[in-house]
Design an enzyme around this catalytic site. Structure first.
Site, PDB file in Angstrom:
ATOM      1  N   LYS A 261       0.788  -1.292  -0.011  1.00 43.91           N
ATOM      2  CA  LYS A 261      -0.020   0.047   0.187  1.00 43.91           C
ATOM      3  C   LYS A 261       0.745   1.212  -0.070  1.00 43.91           C
ATOM      4  O   LYS A 261       1.748   1.396   0.842  1.00 43.91           O
ATOM      5  CB  LYS A 261      -0.975  -0.151   1.149  1.00 43.91           C
ATOM      6  N   ASP A 266      -2.411  10.033   4.219  1.00 45.77           N
ATOM      7  CA  ASP A 266      -3.911   9.778   4.452  1.00 45.77           C
ATOM      8  C   ASP A 266      -4.424  10.782   5.318  1.00 45.77           C
ATOM      9  O   ASP A 266      -4.391  10.631   6.474  1.00 45.77           O
ATOM     10  CB  ASP A 266      -3.934   8.208   4.956  1.00 45.77           C
ATOM     11  N   LYS A 273      -9.940  12.536   8.729  1.00 51.37           N
ATOM     12  CA  LYS A 273      -9.362  12.022  10.181  1.00 51.37           C
ATOM     13  C   LYS A 273      -9.293  13.343  11.213  1.00 51.37           C
ATOM     14  O   LYS A 273      -9.168  14.424  10.598  1.00 51.37           O
ATOM     15  CB  LYS A 273      -8.107  11.554   9.988  1.00 51.37           C
ATOM     16  N   ASP A 343     -12.153   7.057   4.099  1.00 48.11           N
ATOM     17  CA  ASP A 343     -10.861   6.686   5.074  1.00 48.11           C
ATOM     18  C   ASP A 343     -10.326   5.129   5.071  1.00 48.11           C
ATOM     19  O   ASP A 343      -9.159   4.846   5.236  1.00 48.11           O
ATOM     20  CB  ASP A 343     -11.125   7.043   6.487  1.00 48.11           C
ATOM     21  N   ARG A 347      -7.562  -0.420   0.758  1.00 43.79           N
ATOM     22  CA  ARG A 347      -8.194  -1.521   0.520  1.00 43.79           C
ATOM     23  C   ARG A 347      -8.434  -1.418  -1.249  1.00 43.79           C
ATOM     24  O   ARG A 347      -8.423  -2.588  -2.001  1.00 43.79           O
ATOM     25  CB  ARG A 347      -9.386  -2.204   1.041  1.00 43.79           C
TER      26      ARG A 347
HETATM   27  N1  BES Z   1      -4.235   4.220   7.190  1.00 39.62           N
HETATM   28  C1  BES Z   1      -5.239   3.981   8.036  1.00 39.62           C
HETATM   29  C2  BES Z   1      -4.968   2.785   8.895  1.00 39.62           C
HETATM   30  C3  BES Z   1      -4.181   3.180  10.189  1.00 39.62           C
HETATM   31  C4  BES Z   1      -4.420   3.863  11.337  1.00 39.62           C
HETATM   32  C5  BES Z   1      -2.682   2.910   9.978  1.00 39.62           C
HETATM   33  C6  BES Z   1      -3.494   4.003  12.198  1.00 39.62           C
HETATM   34  C7  BES Z   1      -1.785   3.220  10.983  1.00 39.62           C
HETATM   35  C8  BES Z   1      -2.353   3.543  12.333  1.00 39.62           C
HETATM   36  C9  BES Z   1      -6.319   3.483   6.884  1.00 39.62           C
HETATM   37  O1  BES Z   1      -6.515   3.840   5.915  1.00 39.62           O
HETATM   38  C10 BES Z   1      -7.643   3.945   7.818  1.00 39.62           C
HETATM   39  O2  BES Z   1      -7.807   4.937   8.085  1.00 39.62           O
HETATM   40  N2  BES Z   1      -8.597   2.858   7.974  1.00 39.62           N
HETATM   41  C11 BES Z   1      -9.886   3.084   8.637  1.00 39.62           C
HETATM   42  C12 BES Z   1     -10.836   2.211   8.113  1.00 39.62           C
HETATM   43  C13 BES Z   1     -12.043   2.271   8.859  1.00 39.62           C
HETATM   44  C14 BES Z   1     -12.639   3.565   7.931  1.00 39.62           C
HETATM   45  C15 BES Z   1     -13.070   1.199   8.265  1.00 39.62           C
HETATM   46  C16 BES Z   1      -9.616   2.940  10.265  1.00 39.62           C
HETATM   47  O3  BES Z   1      -8.790   1.938  10.677  1.00 39.62           O
HETATM   48  O4  BES Z   1      -9.882   3.495  11.092  1.00 39.62           O
HETATM   49 ZN    ZN Z   2      -4.555   4.514   5.226  1.00 41.73          ZN
HETATM   50 ZN    ZN Z   3      -7.539   5.888   5.585  1.00 39.96          ZN
END
Ligand code: BES
Ligand code: ZN
Ligand code: ZN
Length: 493
Positions: A261, A266, A273, A343, A347
């Protein structure tokens, strides 16, 4: 860091590091007069060789200073202790202002396993713990400087063989690849947009038997990579897909696809966020960084395996063209997904790449991603999650990882939870129920894009990709996990 190997009789340095098991009287390979003096002094100082403890001794018989670093109990020994122990010793050397140290390499009989592996671990622990990301700061004058030169000192010159030099060279190459991956993830987000990452990747094709193809927006549209395109659409910086290929000189034993990835920042997109959650999101390309690091390593070893590296890069931003909750994304294999939160962007890039990677007919496909915050909740910041369809490889990753000091734990991938992804407007939703099994439902989503019969493992590195505090031999910041484990896995195929 400069690395040399010399016989003990030729060594003229002033600071010598020795390893010692808990319960022994002298450090390994420190015989004779030096050893006797040491034993007497150490007894007075009550230094016992406890793991992660060091002692600093004056030993007039030879070196002016000896740093002894504990390996702990002999029967608890594992190779990763060597990396931690040398890191502790070098920290001590730093504190006394040493720029150059010798390290006494024990004899074959003193260590379990191969001596070359022991020496390799010394080199890895030294280079990885001396890593600094100082591109944007000037170290303060009173700050301890990492040791710049490491000399492996051999009491038994028979061990200073061609095979030993080769093993040390390989350890240097592995460590430098990790430092390269760390540099990429530590780099601030604005100077590393997708096109810049592609440029860096293209540079890797100059060494070894590596070729690179970069797919830009127009080509991604032609191919139908809706995931990469839609995630990248909210930024002024166009997304791209890097495809690196390593082709062995001789017969290839296996074809492996490794996907990472590559979100260069992000923000969460329109599902933005909170500010605090964004602070480390420059690291959201650590999976792709590990893939690039892997190819840096592949440029220096003659591996009899065909390796495809896929690194999709995009910046997840809430600009005018951004994807929106409620959108439907069509991926490379034609499957559509309803967007719930912009967010959950990673995937979609992986989905395109898993489908595309499957067309390369691999015997193994691995993807690496900072994918879910849920993974950090489940496993903490030192364990990566493994999910997938290739149980043998999952077992292998866990055991190889342990030797490398990179930790993995498997989570299930049960069909029973597929219902969480049901959608009324698309083939599936891209996320499950809020706060329920987030890492698993992400894995189930990805599985939909893995070609029939392709053995696949997904590695969620959301926890270990970045550390706020120093680890044993990873300074705070990007860690380079799981590069060394994947490299060791490929080497062992
Ligand atoms: N990049 C983040 C995941 C992440 C969070 C990596 C903290 C490292 C530390 C990812 O893109 C994300 O934001 N995922 C969301 C998914 C949710 C919206 C289903 C998450 O984990 O909150
Ligand atoms: Zn991410
Ligand atoms: Zn994200």
């Amino acid at each position: 860091m400069r690395i040399d190997l010399i016989p003990k009789k030729n060594w003229t340095g002033r600071v010598l590091v020795g390893f010692m098991f808990d319960g022994d009287k002298t450090p390994l390979a420190m015989p004779g007069e030096e050893g006797r003096v040491f034993a007497a002094v150490a007894a007075g100082e009550k230094f016992t060789g406890q793991f992660k403890k060091t002692g600093l001794f004056r030993c007039d018989a030879g070196a002016s200073k000896v740093i002894v670093t504990g390996l702990g109990k002999r029967n608890e020994f594992e190779l990763d202790r060597v990396r931690s122990a040398i890191a502790k010793a070098l920290k001590r050397a730093e504190e006394i202002g040493a720029d150059s140290v010798g390290v006494l390499i024990p004899d074959n009989k003193d260590v379990r396993g191969e001596l070359a592996d022991f020496a390799g671990a010394v080199v890895e622990g030294a280079i990885l713990s001396s890593y600094r990301f100082d591109k944007y700061r000037k170290p303060k004058p009173d700050e301890a400087k990492p040791v710049g030169e490491l000399t492996l000192v051999f009491a038994n010159t028979k061990n200073l063989s061609v095979a030993m030099r080769k093993a040390v060279g390989e350890a240097v190459a592995r460590s430098e690849a990790v430092c390269f991956a760390r540099d990429l993830a530590n780099e601030p987000p604005s100077p590393k947009p997708p096109e810049k990452m592609a440029e860096i990747a293209a540079g890797l094709a100059k060494k070894g038997r590596i070729t690179v193809r970069v797919m830009h927006r127009a080509e991604l549209e032609k191919l139908g990579m809706g995931g990469i395109l839609r995630v990248g659409a909210g930024s002024h910086q166009p997304p791209c897909l890097v495809h690196l290929t390593h082709t062995p000189a001789g017969k290839s034993k296996k074809t492996v696809v490794v996907i990472g990835k590559g979100i260069t920042f992000d923000s969460g997109g329109l599902s933005i966020k909170p500010a605090q959650g964004m602070e480390t999101m420059k690291d959201d390309m650590a999976g792709a960084g590990a893939v690039l690091g892997l190819f840096k390593w592949l440029g220096s070893v003659d591996l009899p395996v065909t390796v495809h590296g896929l690194a999709p890069f995009a910046e997840n931003m809430p600009g005018g063209g951004a994807q929106k909750p409620g959108d439907v994304i069509r991926h490379f294999n034609g499957k559509t997904a309803e967007v719930i939160s912009t967010d959950a962007e990673g995937r979609h890039l992986l989905a395109d790449c898993l489908a595309y990677g499957s067309t390369l007919k691999p015997g193994l496909m691995i993807d690496v991603a900072t994918l879910t915050g849920a993974c950090v909740v489940a496993l903490g910041d030192e364990y990566s999650a493994l999910l997938g369809t290739d149980q043998r490889m999952i077992n292998r990753l866990i055991s190889v990882g342990k030797q490398q000091g990179e930790f993995f734990w498997q989570l299930p991938l049960p069909d029973r939870y597929k219902s969480h992804l049901k959608s009324k407007v698309a083939d599936m939703k891209h996320t499950g129920k809020p706060r329920v099994a987030g890492t698993i439902t992400a894995g189930l989503f990805l599985k939909e894009f893995v070609g029939e019969g392709v053995p696949w493992v997904h590695i969620d590195i959301a926890g270990p990709s970045f550390t706020q505090a120093d680890w044993d031999y990873a300074p705070a910041g990007a860690t380079g996990v799981p590069l060394r484990t994947i490299a060791a896995l490929l080497k062992g195929l």
